[in-house]
Design an enzyme around this catalytic site. Structure first.
Site, PDB file in Angstrom:
ATOM      1  N   GLY A  12       0.825  -1.209   0.000  1.00 45.09           N
ATOM      2  CA  GLY A  12       0.000   0.000   0.000  1.00 45.09           C
ATOM      3  C   GLY A  12       0.856   1.254   0.000  1.00 45.09           C
ATOM      4  N   ASP A  13       0.203   2.408  -0.026  1.00 46.55           N
ATOM      5  CA  ASP A  13       0.879   3.714  -0.041  1.00 46.55           C
ATOM      6  C   ASP A  13       1.785   3.870  -1.256  1.00 46.55           C
ATOM      7  OD1 ASP A  13      -0.273   4.188   2.530  1.00 46.55           O
ATOM      8  OD2 ASP A  13       1.328   2.966   3.387  1.00 46.55           O
ATOM      9  N   GLY A  15       1.015   5.399  -3.865  1.00 43.77           N
ATOM     10  CA  GLY A  15       0.674   6.629  -4.594  1.00 43.77           C
ATOM     11  C   GLY A  15      -0.491   6.381  -5.534  1.00 43.77           C
ATOM     12  N   LYS A  16      -1.360   5.429  -5.153  1.00 44.39           N
ATOM     13  CA  LYS A  16      -2.514   5.109  -6.011  1.00 44.39           C
ATOM     14  C   LYS A  16      -3.436   6.319  -6.152  1.00 44.39           C
ATOM     15  CE  LYS A  16      -3.673   1.717  -3.372  1.00 44.39           C
ATOM     16  NZ  LYS A  16      -2.508   1.774  -2.476  1.00 44.39           N
ATOM     17  N   GLY A  40      -5.993   5.784   2.909  1.00 44.62           N
ATOM     18  CA  GLY A  40      -5.889   7.230   2.801  1.00 44.62           C
ATOM     19  C   GLY A  40      -5.252   7.585   1.483  1.00 44.62           C
ATOM     20  N   HIS A  41      -5.946   8.366   0.701  1.00 42.42           N
ATOM     21  CA  HIS A  41      -5.374   8.801  -0.572  1.00 42.42           C
ATOM     22  C   HIS A  41      -5.120  10.293  -0.487  1.00 42.42           C
ATOM     23  CE1 HIS A  41      -5.768   5.132  -2.612  1.00 42.42           C
ATOM     24  NE2 HIS A  41      -7.052   5.185  -2.859  1.00 42.42           N
ATOM     25  N   THR A  42      -3.957  10.703  -0.928  1.00 42.95           N
ATOM     26  CA  THR A  42      -3.653  12.119  -0.941  1.00 42.95           C
ATOM     27  C   THR A  42      -3.598  12.568  -2.385  1.00 42.95           C
ATOM     28  OG1 THR A  42      -2.220  11.609   0.909  1.00 42.95           O
ATOM     29  CG2 THR A  42      -2.041  13.829  -0.005  1.00 42.95           C
ATOM     30  N   GLN A 225      -5.030  -0.165  -0.155  1.00 40.77           N
ATOM     31  CA  GLN A 225      -3.891  -0.962   0.361  1.00 40.77           C
ATOM     32  C   GLN A 225      -3.093  -1.582  -0.798  1.00 40.77           C
ATOM     33  OE1 GLN A 225      -7.097  -1.887   1.993  1.00 40.77           O
ATOM     34  NE2 GLN A 225      -6.799  -0.333   3.518  1.00 40.77           N
ATOM     35  N   THR A 302      -2.890   7.786   9.814  1.00 41.55           N
ATOM     36  CA  THR A 302      -2.451   7.738  11.214  1.00 41.55           C
ATOM     37  C   THR A 302      -1.261   8.655  11.507  1.00 41.55           C
ATOM     38  OG1 THR A 302      -0.931   5.969  10.648  1.00 41.55           O
ATOM     39  CG2 THR A 302      -3.099   5.294  11.406  1.00 41.55           C
ATOM     40  N   ARG A 306       6.469   5.433   8.050  1.00 41.22           N
ATOM     41  CA  ARG A 306       6.472   4.153   7.328  1.00 41.22           C
ATOM     42  C   ARG A 306       7.881   3.583   7.312  1.00 41.22           C
ATOM     43  NH1 ARG A 306       3.092   7.011   2.557  1.00 41.22           N
ATOM     44  NH2 ARG A 306       1.070   6.944   3.577  1.00 41.22           N
TER      45      ARG A 306
HETATM   46  P1  GDP Z   1      -1.962   5.512  -1.790  1.00 43.07           P
HETATM   47  O1  GDP Z   1      -2.503   5.020  -0.506  1.00 43.07           O
HETATM   48  O2  GDP Z   1      -1.331   4.426  -2.592  1.00 43.07           O
HETATM   49  O3  GDP Z   1      -2.919   6.323  -2.595  1.00 43.07           O
HETATM   50  O4  GDP Z   1      -0.792   6.464  -1.445  1.00 43.07           O
HETATM   51  P2  GDP Z   1      -0.925   7.955  -0.948  1.00 43.07           P
HETATM   52  O5  GDP Z   1      -2.080   8.664  -1.539  1.00 43.07           O
HETATM   53  O6  GDP Z   1      -0.763   7.973   0.524  1.00 43.07           O
HETATM   54  O7  GDP Z   1       0.349   8.547  -1.672  1.00 43.07           O
HETATM   55  C1  GDP Z   1       1.480   8.748  -1.003  1.00 43.07           C
HETATM   56  C2  GDP Z   1       1.995  10.153  -1.140  1.00 43.07           C
HETATM   57  O8  GDP Z   1       2.817  10.198  -2.255  1.00 43.07           O
HETATM   58  C3  GDP Z   1       0.983  11.271  -1.330  1.00 43.07           C
HETATM   59  O9  GDP Z   1       1.371  12.356  -0.505  1.00 43.07           O
HETATM   60  C4  GDP Z   1       1.115  11.637  -2.790  1.00 43.07           C
HETATM   61  O10 GDP Z   1       0.806  12.985  -3.065  1.00 43.07           O
HETATM   62  C5  GDP Z   1       2.562  11.377  -3.019  1.00 43.07           C
HETATM   63  N1  GDP Z   1       2.952  11.064  -4.386  1.00 43.07           N
HETATM   64  C6  GDP Z   1       2.303  10.320  -5.312  1.00 43.07           C
HETATM   65  N2  GDP Z   1       3.048  10.211  -6.427  1.00 43.07           N
HETATM   66  C7  GDP Z   1       4.201  10.902  -6.193  1.00 43.07           C
HETATM   67  C8  GDP Z   1       5.393  11.121  -6.942  1.00 43.07           C
HETATM   68  O11 GDP Z   1       5.557  10.652  -8.065  1.00 43.07           O
HETATM   69  N3  GDP Z   1       6.381  11.852  -6.338  1.00 43.07           N
HETATM   70  C9  GDP Z   1       6.256  12.361  -5.082  1.00 43.07           C
HETATM   71  N4  GDP Z   1       7.280  13.061  -4.577  1.00 43.07           N
HETATM   72  N5  GDP Z   1       5.149  12.169  -4.350  1.00 43.07           N
HETATM   73  C10 GDP Z   1       4.142  11.452  -4.896  1.00 43.07           C
END
Ligand code: GDP
Length: 429
Positions: A12-13, A15-16, A40-42, A225, A302, A306
């Protein structure tokens, strides 16, 4: 017909969120199929950061249907919080495209309590759950004690289900954990109020998805995840309580293995893991710290730091197999810039054996020693690069080795948080 299932290749995490947002902009509908607000998606859009735990990030694109599918477990208070957040940030108009499955299960207050209490009782063997009650809600689903979203829409039915389940849960809370029992009236009135707030969004989402497909619409199914957290295929028991693999995503959407489905693996340029459990390529050294700080590797739900390590190619190959991945999106390549050497694990040494796949018994994975291919790093900041050919030669070598290890193409490369920071080698949708 076109269905694109997005799956995390590791823990997970990956960057989906960004990639679903990127691909979602070309789709007609985005579906979340499993998990709950433990994910959690950012997403960063025009410099503005949004964190979603339940609502698909596609909600930020006008005209896109956003669906919370049958396989999810939904905490209605958390859903309403996200609805309010969208209203407050001027995106009220987007709520007309939000649809919630009546068949999804509800996360109840006793689920959250039991999550925390069970983790505490496990002591050193705690799983590192997010404490949001997701696991206990799935347990009740399997035990046929669950309460579903549609039950909330009928006062009589909800009261019956709650009365029946609460008696049982109160006995556990009180007799096993010594906690005060929950009162029926309090839980009932809170959930009745929440039920009224979510009622306008509730529908038969499986039917909606089928009719969209019949109209020739494009669908992105967003996995939460990652593969190694799958209940069956992950590093059991350090897994989530649902099925992040592609087949689980289809199941939770109300779809079969439909012709025209492609499965895309989202793979981070290095590997991370939250919580306990085996992680062969973990780096407990300054390089691990570099990746954590540079990559902002702190949980979106949370805030937990990581664990970070080199890219695990064995897990990646496993993810290709169990998900039937057809191509990869490589994220966070920019984070590796500035490292003198970079490594990719292509095999494990376990005792006298060399493994090119995950061990049968994940319980022995902590004894796997990673075997690495080493590469020269690159100094350049790649976050402004938009064409593959403009990446430093070393970065391209790194990517091409990922293709060798996984035996599938890297179609898209993400080099930053924002939508434009993306290199497309091959269109996916
Ligand atoms: P998810 O659970 O797989 O969706 O992962 P997250 O949404 O938590 O993504 C992890 C973090 O990585 C977030 O803060 C995104 O904005 C950031 N992110 C995604 N792709 C990239 C990238 O190519 N480069 C960087 N530096 N950050 C990224």
């Amino acid at each position: 017909m076109s269905i694109c299932v997005i799956t995390g290749t590791h823990w997970g995490d990956e960057g989906k969120g960004k990639i679903v947002d990127y691909l979602g902009s070309r789709a007609d509908a985005v579906v979340r199929s499993q998990g709950g607000n433990n994910a959690g998606h950012t997403v960063v859009v025009e410099g503005e950061k949004y964190i979603f735990h339940l609502i698909p990030s596609g909600i930020l694109h006008s005209g896109i249907q956003c669906i919370l599918g049958d396989g999810m477990v939904i905490d209605p208070a958390s859903l309403i919080e996200e609805v309010h957040m969208l209203r407050e940030r001027g995106r009220e108009d987007r709520l007309k495209d939000l649809h919630v499955s009546g068949r999804a299960h509800l996360v109840m207050p006793y689920h959250r309590m039991l999550d925390g209490l069970t983790e505490k009782r496990r002591g050193n063997d705690a799983l590192g759950t997010t404490g949001k009650g997701i696991g206990p809600a799935y347990e009740d689903k399997v035990a046929r004690l669950g309460i579903r979203v549609a039950d909330l829409l009928s006062e009589k039915r909800f009261a019956e289900r709650l009365r029946y389940t609460l008696e049982y849960k109160n006995a556990i809370l009180h007799k096993i954990f010594g906690e005060q029992p929950l009162t029926f009236e309090k839980v009932y009135s809170e959930y009745k109020r929440l039920g009224e707030l979510i009622a306008p969004f509730v529908t038969d989402t499986s039917r909606l998805v089928h009719s969209l497909l019949n109209e020739g619409k494009k669908l992105v199914v967003e996995g939460a995840q990652g593969t190694m957290l799958d209940l069956d295929h992950g590093t059991y028991p350090y897994v989530t309580s649902s099925h992040p693999v592609a087949a689980g995503s289809l199941l939770g959407t109300g779809l079969g293995p439909v012709h025209g489905t492609q499965v895309i693996g989202i793979c981070k340029a290095y590997t991370t893991r939250v919580g306990e459990g085996p992680f062969p390529t973990e780096l407990s050294n300054p390089i691990g710290e570099f990746l954590r700080e540079r990559g902002g590797e702190y949980g979106a739900t949370t805030g937990r730091p990581r664990r970070c390590g080199w890219l695990d190619g064995v897990v990646l190959r496993y993810a290709v197999r169990v998900n039937a991945l057809s191509s990869l999106v490589l994220t966070k390549l920019d984070v590796l810039g500035g490292l003198e050497r970079v490594k990719i694990c292509f095999g494990y040494r376990q005792g006298d054996s060399m493994l090119d796949d995950c061990p049968l018994d994940f319980g022995t994975m902590h004894t796997c020693e990673p075997v690495y291919q080493e590469f020269a790093g690159w100094e350049e900041d790649v976050s402004k690069v938009r064409h593959y050919i403009d990446l430093p030669r070393q970065a391209r070598e790194y990517i091409e080795y990922i293709e060798d290890v996984s035996r599938i193409p890297v179609a898209i490369i993400s080099v930053g948080q924002d939508r434009p920071a993306t290199i497309t080698r091959k269109e996916i949708l």
